[in-house]
Design an enzyme around this catalytic site. Sequence first.
Site, PDB file in Angstrom:
ATOM      1  N   SER A  91      -2.295  -2.195   0.022  1.00 67.23           N
ATOM      2  CA  SER A  91      -2.015  -0.937  -0.847  1.00 67.23           C
ATOM      3  C   SER A  91      -2.972  -1.126  -2.172  1.00 67.23           C
ATOM      4  O   SER A  91      -3.815  -1.329  -2.356  1.00 67.23           O
ATOM      5  CB  SER A  91      -0.669  -0.538  -1.066  1.00 67.23           C
ATOM      6  OG  SER A  91      -0.350   0.624  -1.234  1.00 67.23           O
ATOM      7  N   ASP A 220       0.377   4.825   9.335  1.00 72.21           N
ATOM      8  CA  ASP A 220       0.678   4.926   7.908  1.00 72.21           C
ATOM      9  C   ASP A 220       0.628   6.251   7.347  1.00 72.21           C
ATOM     10  O   ASP A 220      -0.300   6.849   7.538  1.00 72.21           O
ATOM     11  CB  ASP A 220      -0.501   3.931   7.121  1.00 72.21           C
ATOM     12  CG  ASP A 220      -0.193   3.561   5.756  1.00 72.21           C
ATOM     13  OD1 ASP A 220       0.552   4.451   5.307  1.00 72.21           O
ATOM     14  OD2 ASP A 220      -0.717   2.809   5.174  1.00 72.21           O
ATOM     15  N   HIS A 248       3.269   1.846   6.742  1.00 71.63           N
ATOM     16  CA  HIS A 248       2.590   1.450   5.393  1.00 71.63           C
ATOM     17  C   HIS A 248       2.721  -0.062   5.099  1.00 71.63           C
ATOM     18  O   HIS A 248       2.019  -0.807   4.777  1.00 71.63           O
ATOM     19  CB  HIS A 248       2.960   2.168   4.266  1.00 71.63           C
ATOM     20  CG  HIS A 248       2.166   1.851   3.061  1.00 71.63           C
ATOM     21  ND1 HIS A 248       0.747   2.059   2.940  1.00 71.63           N
ATOM     22  CD2 HIS A 248       2.422   1.506   1.838  1.00 71.63           C
ATOM     23  CE1 HIS A 248       0.342   1.724   1.737  1.00 71.63           C
ATOM     24  NE2 HIS A 248       1.300   1.297   0.949  1.00 71.63           N
TER      25      HIS A 248
END
Length: 270
Positions: A91, A220, A248
């Site tokens: 991320s 995600d 995610h």
Amino acid sequence: MDHIVGNGEQYSEKKHFVLVHGGCLGAWIWYKLKPLMEISGHKVTAIDLSACGTNMKSLDEIHTLWEYSKPLMELMDSIPSNEKVVLVGHSFGGMSLGLAMEDYPEKISIAVFLSAMIPPPHHSLAYAFDKYVEKYPSHTMLDTEFSNNSNSEKTAMSMKLGPQILSIKMFQNCSIEDLELAKMLCRPGSLFYQDLCETKKLTTQRFGSVKRGFIVCKEDKSMPVDFQRWFIENVGVNEVREIEGADHMAMLSKPKELFQCLIDIAHNYN
């Protein structure tokens, strides 16, 4: 794409993996993946970036992406010049990977972006965030709380992840225990947007010389698949893998599949 799951023991060469968490998270997110790698003989370093996890810094002490990424930069500096690591960024952790790739390209065999931001060279570091906001306006962040984090040097926007965004858009395929762990351990974070607009751009000569892999998380909802593919197409990567059923937090929802993807990618880039 490949979805191979195995025990990772088919490769004799052992690697050093450096795991970098995403925003508001910490090294704790790797608790399922780290032992899988170590049991197979690999060295694993999972770090807490500044003001994250167990790092003792507070968010008002951190003004820039470099200060936030300092634990990673110090680790990279300590690695002997004749050794290479496999960098893995999740991320927002991809932004910290970008700094390490620019400053220490000779120490990285490959940088793997796990549903992560890739800062494009020759653009402002804020470029990717501007594109994200164009596609996904702030109301899609559900109950994330934003506030101005004032200090003596700069005023920065901080964010705190709420239970809705954690359960609906980040941990939706994880166990209830992992979701509760996140509710307990997540800390307020910042995107350091002002600093990203002002800091120096990454270069093709250094950042661009490092091989890049990308792991697509197919379910995600925080960084949707089309935006993950935007990075793949616009920044460019050397190898792409996909994990079916991964939200995610693939390291928690699909740790064995993620493990095999990372081992396979690392093997291809000695």
